[in-house]
Design a protein around this motif. Structure first.
Motif, PDB file in Angstrom:
ATOM      1  N   ASN A   1       2.784   5.989 -12.353  1.00 17.93           N
ATOM      2  CA  ASN A   1       3.337   6.684 -11.196  1.00 17.93           C
ATOM      3  C   ASN A   1       2.206   7.430 -10.511  1.00 17.93           C
ATOM      4  O   ASN A   1       1.086   7.448 -10.990  1.00 17.93           O
ATOM      5  N   ILE A   2       2.485   7.999  -9.364  1.00 15.26           N
ATOM      6  CA  ILE A   2       1.441   8.398  -8.430  1.00 15.26           C
ATOM      7  C   ILE A   2       0.661   9.617  -8.935  1.00 15.26           C
ATOM      8  O   ILE A   2       1.239  10.650  -9.250  1.00 15.26           O
ATOM      9  N   SER A   3      -0.650   9.477  -9.004  1.00 16.17           N
ATOM     10  CA  SER A   3      -1.524  10.585  -9.362  1.00 16.17           C
ATOM     11  C   SER A   3      -2.403  10.911  -8.163  1.00 16.17           C
ATOM     12  O   SER A   3      -3.202  10.078  -7.736  1.00 16.17           O
TER      13      SER A   3
ATOM     14  N   PHE B   1      -6.327  -2.647  -9.813  1.00 15.77           N
ATOM     15  CA  PHE B   1      -5.380  -3.545  -9.177  1.00 15.77           C
ATOM     16  C   PHE B   1      -4.018  -2.842  -9.065  1.00 15.77           C
ATOM     17  O   PHE B   1      -3.601  -2.109  -9.975  1.00 15.77           O
ATOM     18  N   CYS B   2      -3.316  -3.092  -7.967  1.00 17.72           N
ATOM     19  CA  CYS B   2      -2.015  -2.443  -7.792  1.00 17.72           C
ATOM     20  C   CYS B   2      -1.140  -3.273  -6.856  1.00 17.72           C
ATOM     21  O   CYS B   2      -1.496  -3.485  -5.700  1.00 17.72           O
ATOM     22  N   MET B   3      -0.005  -3.710  -7.352  1.00 11.39           N
ATOM     23  CA  MET B   3       0.974  -4.386  -6.505  1.00 11.39           C
ATOM     24  C   MET B   3       1.864  -3.363  -5.801  1.00 11.39           C
ATOM     25  O   MET B   3       2.164  -3.473  -4.626  1.00 11.39           O
ATOM     26  N   GLU B   4       2.290  -2.331  -6.559  1.00  7.07           N
ATOM     27  CA  GLU B   4       3.038  -1.217  -6.010  1.00  7.07           C
ATOM     28  C   GLU B   4       3.042  -0.096  -7.048  1.00  7.07           C
ATOM     29  O   GLU B   4       2.701  -0.321  -8.202  1.00  7.07           O
ATOM     30  N   ASN B   5       3.424   1.092  -6.621  1.00  6.43           N
ATOM     31  CA  ASN B   5       3.479   2.225  -7.530  1.00  6.43           C
ATOM     32  C   ASN B   5       4.876   2.828  -7.499  1.00  6.43           C
ATOM     33  O   ASN B   5       5.716   2.421  -6.698  1.00  6.43           O
ATOM     34  N   PHE B   6       5.109   3.808  -8.370  1.00  3.51           N
ATOM     35  CA  PHE B   6       6.441   4.394  -8.494  1.00  3.51           C
ATOM     36  C   PHE B   6       6.384   5.914  -8.383  1.00  3.51           C
ATOM     37  O   PHE B   6       5.497   6.539  -8.966  1.00  3.51           O
TER      38      PHE B   6
ATOM     39  N   GLN C   1       7.708   2.837  -4.634  1.00  2.00           N
ATOM     40  CA  GLN C   1       7.457   3.751  -3.523  1.00  2.00           C
ATOM     41  C   GLN C   1       7.456   2.953  -2.219  1.00  2.00           C
ATOM     42  O   GLN C   1       6.685   1.996  -2.075  1.00  2.00           O
ATOM     43  N   PRO C   2       8.278   3.316  -1.243  1.00  2.00           N
ATOM     44  CA  PRO C   2       8.357   2.544   0.009  1.00  2.00           C
ATOM     45  C   PRO C   2       7.015   2.397   0.717  1.00  2.00           C
ATOM     46  O   PRO C   2       6.740   1.365   1.331  1.00  2.00           O
TER      47      PRO C   2
END
Length: 308
Positions: A98-100, A154-159, A211-212
């Motif tokens: 999740n977002i840091s 690498f990141c497809m999406e985060n939460f 996360q949108p």
């Protein structure tokens, strides 16, 4: 090299040669080993990483926290922290999913901590922020020149944190404080408990929790890092590594000469670069559709894909 993978000088599959470090690492221990080597050699004098509540409890000053707000930190909520030693790196290792807000500590690293050579790890969007701070240092005077090594993941999406809470506690039926590790791989979201339990959730379950803002990002492999890395493309326990910049090439070459990593040609491993390319294209295609939809009601008309 395809545009979807950005510019890079070399791509390999790698893992740390430090067996003790690998016990703490998410996959091949690339970021932790790289920063540990860079600290030892004076390439950086501190690194900004995503730490945990446990790390913050022992090192509140490293996280710009005071004891009055420590008890409010939830389990598995990442906390930006400055680390200066290998022991601190090991204590902060592992992906939090999740977002840091690591960029939030960038100015403080040079002002409050007095670092002259900063290492920072972050997602593709955070690598963009690092480069913008260097190119347009509004409110960040002299900070850009202090960034000595930027490592992208690498990141497809985060939460958001609330999403992780619901995925783990509602879907995986596990308390967050009892979780040992989380990872995404093989089309699943995996949750590992401290008592040995393993729960896997299909990724279709996780999509509504993303996360949108991630749905307008067109970068999967952190194109703007000096070095970028992720597990996709490499065998279990290894990581795929893109060496991108002159700085990245220099640091990676020195680390290899010092025996910090063992490597395999990316062409010789499975699933290889083909899967990395496939996922990078999927992210670009999917999120371009989001951008096109936003443009129809006047949002983000000036947005473009900076990598094509």
């Amino acid at each position: 090299m395809g545009a979807e993978l950005g510019n890079y000088k070399s791509c390999i599959s790698a893992r740390s040669t430090d067996k003790e470090l690998l016990k703490h690492a998410q996959d091949g221990g690339i970021v932790t080993s790289l920063f540990a080597y860079a600290l030892e050699e004076g390439i950086i004098d501190g690194a900004i990483v995503a730490a945990s509540k446990e790390f913050a409890a022992k090192n509140p000053s490293k996280c710009m926290l005071d004891n009055s707000n420590f008890d409010m930190i939830e389990p598995w909520r990442p906390i930006p922290a400055i680390v200066n030693t290998k022991a601190e790196l090991l204590a902060a290792a592992g992906t939090k999913y999740n977002i840091s807000p690591n960029i939030a500590l960038l100015k403080e690293a040079t002002r409050s901590f007095g670092l002259d050579k900063v290492g920072i790890v972050g997602t593709p969007c955070q690598m963009q922020a690092v480069r913008k701070a260097q190119l347009y240092p509004v409110g960040m005077r002299d900070v850009g020149a202090s960034i000595a090594l930027a490592v992208g993941i690498f990141c497809m999406e985060n939460f958001p944190y609330q999403s992780i809470l619901q995925l783990v506690e509602d879907h995986a039926a596990m308390k967050l404080e009892s979780v040992k590790k989380m990872e995404i791989g093989k089309g699943k979201f995996w949750v590992y408990g401290k008592r040995g339990q393993v729960v896997q959730l299909p990724l279709k379950v996780t999509h509504k929790y993303e996360q949108p803002g991630c749905h307008v990002c067109l970068d999967y492999v952190a194109n703007l890092g000096d070095i970028s890395t992720g597990s996709v493309g490499s065998p279990d326990g290894w990581s795929t590594v893109f060496v991108r910049s002159k700085i990245g090439d220099s640091v990676w070459g020195k680390a290899m000469a010092a025996g910090v990593f063992e490597t395999q040609p990316i062409e010789k491993v499975k699933p290889g670069l083909e899967l990395v390319t496939k996922l990078a294209n999927e992210k670009i295609t999917k999120n371009k559709a989001t951008l096109a939809g936003r443009a129809t009601f006047g949002v983000g008309k000036a947005l473009r894909n900076p990598y094509l």
